[in-house]
Write a protein that holds these residues in place. Structure first.
Motif, PDB file in Angstrom:
ATOM      1  N   VAL A  32       0.846  -1.181   0.000  1.00  0.00           N
ATOM      2  CA  VAL A  32       0.000   0.000   0.000  1.00  0.00           C
ATOM      3  C   VAL A  32       0.886   1.237   0.000  1.00  0.00           C
ATOM      4  N   ASP A  33       0.703   2.093  -0.981  1.00  0.00           N
ATOM      5  CA  ASP A  33       1.429   3.366  -1.078  1.00  0.00           C
ATOM      6  C   ASP A  33       2.943   3.208  -1.000  1.00  0.00           C
ATOM      7  N   ARG A  34       3.448   2.052  -1.436  1.00  0.00           N
ATOM      8  CA  ARG A  34       4.890   1.780  -1.412  1.00  0.00           C
ATOM      9  C   ARG A  34       5.516   2.010  -0.040  1.00  0.00           C
ATOM     10  N   ALA A  35       4.695   1.847   1.004  1.00  0.00           N
ATOM     11  CA  ALA A  35       5.192   2.087   2.358  1.00  0.00           C
ATOM     12  C   ALA A  35       4.734   1.026   3.360  1.00  0.00           C
ATOM     13  N   VAL A  36       3.644   0.332   3.066  1.00  0.00           N
ATOM     14  CA  VAL A  36       3.073  -0.646   3.995  1.00  0.00           C
ATOM     15  C   VAL A  36       2.955  -1.987   3.260  1.00  0.00           C
ATOM     16  N   GLU A  72      11.494   0.424   2.934  1.00  0.00           N
ATOM     17  CA  GLU A  72      12.525  -0.479   2.421  1.00  0.00           C
ATOM     18  C   GLU A  72      11.948  -1.873   2.161  1.00  0.00           C
ATOM     19  N   LEU A  73      11.182  -2.389   3.098  1.00  0.00           N
ATOM     20  CA  LEU A  73      10.555  -3.690   2.909  1.00  0.00           C
ATOM     21  C   LEU A  73       9.543  -3.623   1.758  1.00  0.00           C
ATOM     22  N   ALA A  74       8.769  -2.557   1.690  1.00  0.00           N
ATOM     23  CA  ALA A  74       7.802  -2.391   0.596  1.00  0.00           C
ATOM     24  C   ALA A  74       8.513  -2.407  -0.751  1.00  0.00           C
ATOM     25  N   HIS A  75       9.672  -1.776  -0.832  1.00  0.00           N
ATOM     26  CA  HIS A  75      10.439  -1.761  -2.079  1.00  0.00           C
ATOM     27  C   HIS A  75      10.803  -3.186  -2.506  1.00  0.00           C
ATOM     28  N   THR A  76      11.195  -4.027  -1.546  1.00  0.00           N
ATOM     29  CA  THR A  76      11.541  -5.409  -1.844  1.00  0.00           C
ATOM     30  C   THR A  76      10.330  -6.162  -2.402  1.00  0.00           C
ATOM     31  N   PHE A  77       9.170  -5.969  -1.802  1.00  0.00           N
ATOM     32  CA  PHE A  77       7.954  -6.630  -2.273  1.00  0.00           C
ATOM     33  C   PHE A  77       7.515  -6.082  -3.624  1.00  0.00           C
ATOM     34  N   VAL A  78       7.641  -4.779  -3.845  1.00  0.00           N
ATOM     35  CA  VAL A  78       7.290  -4.193  -5.142  1.00  0.00           C
ATOM     36  C   VAL A  78       8.201  -4.765  -6.227  1.00  0.00           C
ATOM     37  N   SER A  79       9.486  -4.914  -5.944  1.00  0.00           N
ATOM     38  CA  SER A  79      10.416  -5.493  -6.918  1.00  0.00           C
ATOM     39  C   SER A  79      10.004  -6.911  -7.292  1.00  0.00           C
ATOM     40  N   GLU A  80       9.584  -7.704  -6.304  1.00  0.00           N
ATOM     41  CA  GLU A  80       9.134  -9.073  -6.576  1.00  0.00           C
ATOM     42  C   GLU A  80       7.875  -9.052  -7.439  1.00  0.00           C
ATOM     43  N   PHE A  81       6.931  -8.166  -7.114  1.00  0.00           N
ATOM     44  CA  PHE A  81       5.711  -8.074  -7.917  1.00  0.00           C
ATOM     45  C   PHE A  81       6.037  -7.684  -9.359  1.00  0.00           C
ATOM     46  N   GLU A  82       6.890  -6.685  -9.530  1.00  0.00           N
ATOM     47  CA  GLU A  82       7.233  -6.224 -10.881  1.00  0.00           C
ATOM     48  C   GLU A  82       7.938  -7.320 -11.680  1.00  0.00           C
ATOM     49  N   ARG A  83       8.729  -8.143 -11.019  1.00  0.00           N
ATOM     50  CA  ARG A  83       9.391  -9.264 -11.697  1.00  0.00           C
ATOM     51  C   ARG A  83       8.349 -10.281 -12.165  1.00  0.00           C
TER      52      ARG A  83
END
Length: 115
Positions: A32-36, A72-83
């Motif tokens: 959510v919002d690249r933060a949660v 930081e954790l949200a960024h890791t999850f967003v990267s996985e989703f984008e992959r």
């Protein structure tokens, strides 16, 4: 799925390439919002969270959800989703789902304790 489709949310079907699909997609997270990050063992379905209507034996499923506030954790999850998502629906070969996923080393986050 029907709710998402009615809302116009794009979906990727891992059988779109003509295969039987991999059956390996089991991620359960929301950013959510690249933060949660919301993640856990619960499927994001009414029956998993609340049980099936009229079936008392399915109420109280032993599942959990965690809400984690970390950009930081949200960024890791967003990267996985984008992959996994690749270029999105209609461009299946770029989506890294199931057997198509290349092996990658686990991501790391540095946790900082805040007061």
């Amino acid at each position: 799925m029907a709710i998402l489709q009615r809302a116009g949310v794009p979906l990727i079907d891992d059988t779109a390439d003509g295969s039987a699909g991999s059956g390996l997609m089991h991620h359960k997270f929301m950013v959510v919002d690249r933060a949660v990050v919301v993640t856990g063992s619960a499927n994001f379905t009414p029956s998993c969270i609340h049980g099936d209507p009229g079936a008392d034996r399915t109420r109280g499923n032993v599942n959990h959800l965690m809400r984690l506030h970390s950009r930081e954790l949200a960024h890791t999850f967003v990267s996985e989703f984008e992959r996994m998502w690749g270029d999105g629906p209609g461009v299946y070969p770029t989506a890294a789902l199931g057997w198509a996923r290349a092996a990658e080393p686990p991501s790391r986050c540095t946790w900082v304790k805040r007061r």
